[in-house]
Design an enzyme around this catalytic site. Structure first.
Site, short mmCIF file in Angstrom:
data_model
loop_
_atom_site.label_atom_id
_atom_site.label_comp_id
_atom_site.label_asym_id
_atom_site.label_seq_id
_atom_site.Cartn_x
_atom_site.Cartn_y
_atom_site.Cartn_z
CD GLU A 1 -28.30 88.61 -46.51
OE1 GLU A 1 -28.83 87.73 -46.06
OE2 GLU A 1 -26.93 88.71 -46.69
CD GLU B 1 -20.40 90.18 -32.13
OE1 GLU B 1 -21.02 90.00 -31.05
OE2 GLU B 1 -21.03 89.95 -33.35
CB SER C 1 -20.80 80.25 -43.21
OG SER C 1 -21.20 81.62 -42.94
N GLY D 1 -23.33 79.10 -50.54
CA GLY D 1 -22.20 78.40 -50.04
C GLY D 1 -21.09 79.26 -49.48
CB SER E 1 -30.12 78.62 -45.37
OG SER E 1 -29.67 79.14 -44.00
#
Length: 391
Positions: free
Chosen positions: A248, A375, A131, A129, A163
């Site tokens: 990750e 970005e 974003s 959890g 997700s």
């Protein structure tokens, strides 16, 4: 230049390959599909538990946590062998690769026993959890609040793109615990069981289609979370966040290289423009592996090179996206049809490798967003490689 590994690494690879040959579930056994990235069918739970018990789930871990104290290069060939066979080692990748790994790095002994080991053994599943609607790439702008009330935190706010949350048992949740502190310094991390009163999960489809239900909105309304579920020190969640994403990103480039290889195998160029696109994809794949091997050699010597990870993430994710886009353009209307592959797909295989060219192209956008957007990677490269001023 010839890239190769020493005898001990190849012996490690051979041992893992022998384990896979003997124990990998067959097609009949693996008939049940996962509904989301936190839904693990019973046969897949057995498969993950078997790897844990033999030290092959995360070989870099100590044996008590599903590993065998493998070196970084040995971990690389472990992932390479999985990618080569195009199989999952876990159907709850964020739970195993990020949540459990974060608990092993920052959690208490009790948290490791109660949460990390069950996640690694597929007895529990977990989602991440992070974003929020106004805090995606800029995680430090998160607004979900957690206020201490005795021996609990009271949590209010919202997460999005979470997700597998609707199938997860627990969420590793980043919350703001000091609203008056600078935004990077007032964040904490809580383990929030999804059956906690006040937690609502709403799955929603992706661009792939209505059947692709993995993303979630998660709402917290006066959810009371035991204070013992605080991961790491209070208000130092930014360190946990960097550690979580570090787990990750370290060898993320390898997955992009394998996706490029798969796209190249299925690409059937027709005409000069398509041939140019095919040649570009081949060159990008070689460049990614060469740069990745250089970064791997540095990391194996203990040299920290955050900028190279950003370069590899940017190159790999965008190369996959460009190759899929060009293949789709070359295929025309046939790009909406599932192509014939050079290898059979089974229920063990990575689904992101398969599908029509349109599906592969739309899925490729996840690679340029998840784990740090293109970005953001360009900002890191500009500051740490080119020495440009921070904006």
């Amino acid at each position: 230049m010839r890239l190769s590994f020493d005898a001990s690494v190849e012996e490690f690879r051979a041992a893992f390959a022998a384990f896979l040959d003997e124990h990998m579930p067959g097609e009949a056994e693996a008939s049940e599909r996962a509904r989301s990235s936190s839904d693990v069918p019973e046969w897949a739970r057995r498969w993950q538990r078997l790897q844990f018990d033999h030290g092959w789930l995360l070989p870099g871990n100590p044996p008590e946590y599903g590993g065998r104290d493998a070196t970084l290069v040995q971990q690389y060939v472990h992932l390479e062998e999985l990618s080569r066979r195009r199989i999952y080692h876990s159907f709850n990748p964020q739970g195993v690769g990020i949540v459990a790994a974060s608990l092993l790095s920052f959690g208490t002994g009790e948290q490791k026993r109660r949460w990390a080991i069950p996640i690694l053994r597929a007895e529990l599943t977990a989602s991440l959890g992070m974003s929020e609607p106004g805090a995606g790439s800029d995680l430090a702008s998160l607004r979900t609040r957690a206020v201490r009330d005795g021996d609990h935190f009271v949590v209010n706010g919202q997460k999005v793109w979470t997700s597998g949350a609707h199938d997860a048992d627990v969420l590793l949740t980043f919350v703001r615990t000091d609203p008056d502190a600078p935004k990077h310094q007032g964040i904490s991390v809580l383990l929030i069981p999804t059956d906690t009163p006040g937690v609502t999960r709403r799955p929603f489809p992706s661009v792939i289609g209505a059947d692709d239900l993995d993303f979630n909105e998660v709402f917290f309304s006066d959810a009371r979370v035991p204070a013992e579920n605080l991961v790491g020190p209070l208000n130092e969640g930014w360190k946990v966040a960097n550690g979580s994403l570090g787990h990750e990103r370290t060898l993320l480039w390898l997955s992009f290289a394998e996706r490029l290889d798969e796209l190249i195998r299925d690409f059937r160029p027709a005409g000069p423009p398509a041939a140019d696109a095919y040649a570009t994809a081949v060159m990008d794949a070689h460049a990614l592996r060469l740069l990745g091997s250089t970064a791997l050699a540095r990391a194996s010597r203990g040299e920290e090179d955050v900028a190279s990870i950003s370069v590899l993430k940017l190159l790999g994710s965008e190369a996959v996206q460009k190759a899929a886009e060009r293949a789709l353009s070359s295929a025309g209307a046939e790009g909406l049809v599932h192509p014939a592959s050079t290898a059979p797909y089974t229920h063990m295989h990575l689904e992101s490798f398969s599908g029509s060219w349109f599906e592969r192209y739309t899925r490729s956008f996840a690679g340029t967003i998840a784990g740090g957007t293109s970005e953001i990677q360009r900002n890191v490269i500009a500051e740490r490689v080119l020495g440009l001023p921070r904006r």
